[in-house]
Design an enzyme around this catalytic site. Structure first.
Site, mmCIF file in Angstrom:
data_model
loop_
_atom_site.group_PDB
_atom_site.id
_atom_site.type_symbol
_atom_site.label_atom_id
_atom_site.label_comp_id
_atom_site.label_asym_id
_atom_site.label_seq_id
_atom_site.Cartn_x
_atom_site.Cartn_y
_atom_site.Cartn_z
ATOM 1 N N GLU A 114 -3.802 -0.304 -9.675
ATOM 2 C CA GLU A 114 -2.748 0.661 -9.986
ATOM 3 C C GLU A 114 -1.507 -0.137 -10.376
ATOM 4 O O GLU A 114 -1.065 -1.012 -9.620
ATOM 5 C CB GLU A 114 -2.441 1.539 -8.765
ATOM 6 C CG GLU A 114 -3.591 2.468 -8.387
ATOM 7 C CD GLU A 114 -3.325 3.303 -7.136
ATOM 8 O OE1 GLU A 114 -3.893 4.392 -7.037
ATOM 9 O OE2 GLU A 114 -2.567 2.852 -6.241
ATOM 10 N N HIS B 173 -1.261 -2.777 -7.430
ATOM 11 C CA HIS B 173 -1.985 -2.387 -6.209
ATOM 12 C C HIS B 173 -3.482 -2.584 -6.412
ATOM 13 O O HIS B 173 -4.139 -1.837 -7.132
ATOM 14 C CB HIS B 173 -1.662 -0.922 -5.863
ATOM 15 C CG HIS B 173 -2.230 -0.498 -4.552
ATOM 16 N ND1 HIS B 173 -2.938 0.649 -4.366
ATOM 17 C CD2 HIS B 173 -2.196 -1.109 -3.337
ATOM 18 C CE1 HIS B 173 -3.323 0.739 -3.101
ATOM 19 N NE2 HIS B 173 -2.880 -0.316 -2.464
ATOM 20 N N SER C 235 0.834 -1.210 0.000
ATOM 21 C CA SER C 235 0.000 0.000 0.000
ATOM 22 C C SER C 235 0.861 1.250 0.000
ATOM 23 O O SER C 235 0.498 2.255 -0.593
ATOM 24 C CB SER C 235 -0.875 0.048 1.251
ATOM 25 O OG SER C 235 -1.671 -1.082 1.347
ATOM 26 N N ASN D 39 -4.402 6.464 -2.686
ATOM 27 C CA ASN D 39 -4.154 6.706 -1.258
ATOM 28 C C ASN D 39 -3.516 8.067 -1.011
ATOM 29 O O ASN D 39 -3.614 8.599 0.079
ATOM 30 C CB ASN D 39 -3.283 5.595 -0.661
ATOM 31 C CG ASN D 39 -4.115 4.342 -0.427
ATOM 32 O OD1 ASN D 39 -5.340 4.395 -0.382
ATOM 33 N ND2 ASN D 39 -3.446 3.194 -0.313
HETATM 34 P P1 NAD Z 1 -3.599 -9.520 6.157
HETATM 35 O O1 NAD Z 1 -3.048 -9.251 7.512
HETATM 36 O O2 NAD Z 1 -5.044 -9.825 6.000
HETATM 37 O O3 NAD Z 1 -2.790 -10.728 5.489
HETATM 38 C C1 NAD Z 1 -1.399 -10.797 5.457
HETATM 39 C C2 NAD Z 1 -1.003 -12.268 5.427
HETATM 40 O O4 NAD Z 1 0.384 -12.346 5.164
HETATM 41 C C3 NAD Z 1 -1.250 -13.006 6.733
HETATM 42 O O5 NAD Z 1 -2.041 -14.146 6.491
HETATM 43 C C4 NAD Z 1 0.141 -13.390 7.222
HETATM 44 O O6 NAD Z 1 0.178 -14.651 7.877
HETATM 45 C C5 NAD Z 1 0.902 -13.426 5.913
HETATM 46 N N1 NAD Z 1 2.345 -13.269 6.042
HETATM 47 C C6 NAD Z 1 3.051 -12.538 6.927
HETATM 48 N N2 NAD Z 1 4.367 -12.646 6.667
HETATM 49 C C7 NAD Z 1 4.495 -13.466 5.588
HETATM 50 C C8 NAD Z 1 5.609 -13.967 4.869
HETATM 51 N N3 NAD Z 1 6.846 -13.641 5.179
HETATM 52 N N4 NAD Z 1 5.354 -14.786 3.823
HETATM 53 C C9 NAD Z 1 4.104 -15.130 3.481
HETATM 54 N N5 NAD Z 1 3.004 -14.689 4.152
HETATM 55 C C10 NAD Z 1 3.210 -13.863 5.191
HETATM 56 O O7 NAD Z 1 -3.167 -8.260 5.271
HETATM 57 P P2 NAD Z 1 -3.858 -7.701 3.937
HETATM 58 O O8 NAD Z 1 -4.874 -6.675 4.297
HETATM 59 O O9 NAD Z 1 -4.238 -8.849 3.063
HETATM 60 O O10 NAD Z 1 -2.630 -6.914 3.283
HETATM 61 C C11 NAD Z 1 -1.608 -7.568 2.574
HETATM 62 C C12 NAD Z 1 -0.815 -6.563 1.775
HETATM 63 O O11 NAD Z 1 -1.691 -5.870 0.884
HETATM 64 C C13 NAD Z 1 -0.143 -5.486 2.622
HETATM 65 O O12 NAD Z 1 1.074 -5.128 2.020
HETATM 66 C C14 NAD Z 1 -1.150 -4.330 2.558
HETATM 67 O O13 NAD Z 1 -0.535 -3.083 2.785
HETATM 68 C C15 NAD Z 1 -1.631 -4.462 1.132
HETATM 69 N N6 NAD Z 1 -2.967 -3.901 0.828
HETATM 70 C C16 NAD Z 1 -4.001 -4.044 1.700
HETATM 71 C C17 NAD Z 1 -5.254 -3.536 1.360
HETATM 72 C C18 NAD Z 1 -6.431 -3.675 2.293
HETATM 73 O O14 NAD Z 1 -7.407 -2.925 2.139
HETATM 74 N N7 NAD Z 1 -6.403 -4.600 3.240
HETATM 75 C C19 NAD Z 1 -5.447 -2.899 0.118
HETATM 76 C C20 NAD Z 1 -4.367 -2.806 -0.765
HETATM 77 C C21 NAD Z 1 -3.132 -3.309 -0.400
#
Ligand code: NAD
Length: 403
Positions: A163, A151, A130, A201
Site C-alpha cells: 500500500e 505498507h 501499520s 487493515n
Molecule cells: P518487530 O518487533 O519484529 O521488529 C521491530 C524492530 O525494531 C526490533 O528489532 C527493534 O529492536 C527495532 N527498533 C525498536 N526501536 C528502534 C529504533 N528507534 N531504531 C531502530 N530500530 C528500532 O516488529 P515488526 O513486526 O517487524 O514491525 C515493524 C513495523 O512494521 C511496525 O511499525 C509494525 O506496525 C509494522 N508492520 C508490521 C507487520 C507485521 O505483520 N508484523 C505488517 C505490516 C507493518
C-alpha cells in the site's frame, strides 16, 4: 536488475525485526546494496539469519546444484551491510530508507527527524507503520514532501501487495516514484490516503471483529465460524488466522485503528471497538500458535488439537444452533466498510478489491462481492435485515447513494 545504474543507489532499512528483515531481503533481491540498522545489535544478527533463511528458500526453487546455490546466497548476502547508528545509514547515502522499527509514534518521529537532517533532500523516506499517522511522522521532518508510507505485508518477500500512502504533504511525484520502484521490485501497489488502517487493515476489520461478535453472542462456535468462512474460499477462518498472526498483534492492530478513528472524530468509531474476548486471551498470555494455545490448542508439531476448553461447546454438538447467516454477516460488514472507505476518499473500488485479494487472501474483492450479491440495492436490503445489530451494519452513505 536494478542496482549500481539505478539513480536510487543503495537502500536503508531501519529496524531489523520481522518486517525490516523481509524488506531488506526484497531490496537485496532487487539488486541493491542494503544498509540495515537496529538499536539492538542482536536483532541485526537475527535479521541477517532470517534473510539467509529467506534466500535459501528462494535458492531452493532455482534448481541450482548445492555449490551454485551457496554462491547465489552469498552473493546476495554480500550486499547486506550492518549499521549501528542512523548516522552510518546516512553515510551509505541511500536513495530510499524504509523504516520498520517499533510501532511507536515518538520513536518513529525521532528516526525521521534524524534521517531527514542527515540525508540529502533527494532521498525518499518511507515508513511501514501499520496504524500510525504518516502525516504525524512526516511532520517531524523539515522536508515532509519526501515522506510517505510503504505498507508491506508479512512475509514481505512473499506477499505481493504494497500500500502506497501519500500523507498530507507528500509530493505526488515522490509517491509515483516509490510506487514505480515497488513495481520494479516485483510488487503490486495500491494507493491509499493516510487514514486509520489504510485499506486492508480497515476494510478487513470485520473479518475478525464480526466473527468475535458472533462468538460473543453465542450464535456459533469458533469451528463453525471458521468452517463457514473457509467454505467460501478464504484460506483460513478468522480464529485460525488470529491464532496464526498472534492474538496480541491482532488486538494491537484493533486498538490502533479504533483509537485513531476516535481521534479523527469518526462518529461510528465504535464499529472498530476491540473485542473483550481478545483482551482476555492476551491478559492470560494465550496468544495463539506461538504460545501453543489461543482459540485452538496446538501440539509441539503445530498440529491443531481442537478448541481450547473455553471455546469448546458444552452439552450440544458443535453445529447445533449455529446462525445460518455467519458468512453473510461477516462479508456484508466488509462490503459496507469498503463503501465507507471509498466514501471517505481513502481509495478507489478497484484498488480496494485488489488490496483485499492480495493483502488478505479474499476469494473476491468486496465490490466484486457486492456485484455477485446483486449490486447495491441487494446489499442495502441485506444490511437492513441486520439493522440494530451494531454500527458495522449501518449502511455507508456511499452505498445508499449507489442505490
Ligand atoms: P518487530 O518487533 O519484529 O521488529 C521491530 C524492530 O525494531 C526490533 O528489532 C527493534 O529492536 C527495532 N527498533 C525498536 N526501536 C528502534 C529504533 N528507534 N531504531 C531502530 N530500530 C528500532 O516488529 P515488526 O513486526 O517487524 O514491525 C515493524 C513495523 O512494521 C511496525 O511499525 C509494525 O506496525 C509494522 N508492520 C508490521 C507487520 C507485521 O505483520 N508484523 C505488517 C505490516 C507493518
Amino acid at each position: 536488475m536494478a542496482g549500481a545504474a539505478d539513480p536510487l543507489g543503495s537502500v536503508g532499512v531501519v529496524g531489523a525485526g520481522t518486517m525490516g528483515a523481509g524488506i531488506a531481503q526484497l531490496a537485496i533481491e532487487a539488486g541493491y546494496e542494503v544498509v540495515l540498522f537496529d538499536v539492538n545489535l542482536a536483532a541485526i544478527e537475527r535479521g541477517r539469519s532470517r534473510i539467509r533463511t529467506g534466500l535459501e528458500r528462494r535458492a531452493g526453487r532455482l534448481d541450482l546444484d548445492p555449490e551454485s546455490a551457496e554462491a547465489w546466497i552469498e552473493g546476495r548476502l554480500g550486499r547486506l551491510h550492518d549499521a549501528t547508528t542512523l548516522a552510518a545509514v546516512a553515510d551509505a547515502a541511500p536513495g530510499l530508507v524504509v523504516e520498520a522499527a517499533l510501532e511507536d509514534l515518538d520513536a518513529k518521529r525521532a528516526i525521521f527527524r534524524e534521517l531527514d537532517a542527515r540525508l540529502p533532500a533527494s532521498a525518499i523516506l518511507a515508513t511501514n507503520t501499520s496504524a500510525l499517522s504518516v502525516t504525524a511522522i512526516a511532520a517531524a521532518t523539515a522536508h515532509p514532501a519526501r515522506v510517505l508510507g510503504l505498507h508491506f505485508f508479512n512475509p514481505a518477500p512473499v506477499m505481493p501487495l504494497v500500500e502506497v500512502i501519500a500523507a498530507g504533504a507528500t509530493d505526488p511525484a515522490i509517491a509515483d516514484r516509490a510506487s514505480a520502484l515497488m513495481i520494479a521490485w516485483g510488487k503490486v501497489t495500491v494507493r491509499s490516503a493516510d487514514s486509520p488502517g489504510f485499506i486492508v487493515n480497515r476494510v478487513n476489520r470485520p473479518f475478525t471483529l464480526e466473527a468475535l461478535a458472533i462468538l460473543a453472542a453465542g450464535r456459533a462456535t469458533i469451528e463453525t465460524i471458521d468452517a463457514a468462512v473457509r467454505g467460501d474460499g478464504f484460506p483460513l477462518g478468522p480464529f485460525e488466522l488470529m491464532d496464526l498472526t498472534g492474538i496480541d498483534i491482532s488486538l494491537a492492530a484493533a486498538f490502533g485503528i479504533f483509537e485513531r478513528s476516535r481521534a479523527d472524530g469518526d462518529p461510528l468509531a465504535d464499529r472498530f471497538h476491540p473485542s473483550p474476548i481478545q483482551e482476555r486471551l492476551v491478559a492470560a498470555a494465550q496468544l495463539g500458535r506461538k504460545t501453543g494455545a489461543g482459540f485452538y490448542a496446538y501440539d509441539e508439531t503445530g498440529a491443531t488439537l481442537g478448541p481450547t476448553p473455553e471455546f469448546t461447546p458444552r452439552g450440544r454438538s458443535t453445529h447445533d444452533g449455529a446462525d445460518p447467516r455467519i458468512l453473510e454477516r461477516i462479508t456484508l460488514a466488509i462490503v459496507n466498510e469498503a463503501y465507507r472507505t471509498v466514501g471517505d476518499g481513502v481509495a478507489s473500488p478497484s484498488d480496494i478489491d485488489l488490496a483485499l485479494r492480495l493483502g488478505a487472501s479474499h476469494p473476491v474483492g468486496p465490490f466484486q462481492r457486492a456485484a455477485l450479491l446483486g449490486g447495491p440495492p441487494a446489499v442495502l436490503a441485506s444490511l437492513g435485515g441486520l439493522a440494530g445489530d451494531g454500527p458495522r451494519f449501518v449502511p455507508a452513505p456511499g452505498l445508499r447513494a449507489a442505490v
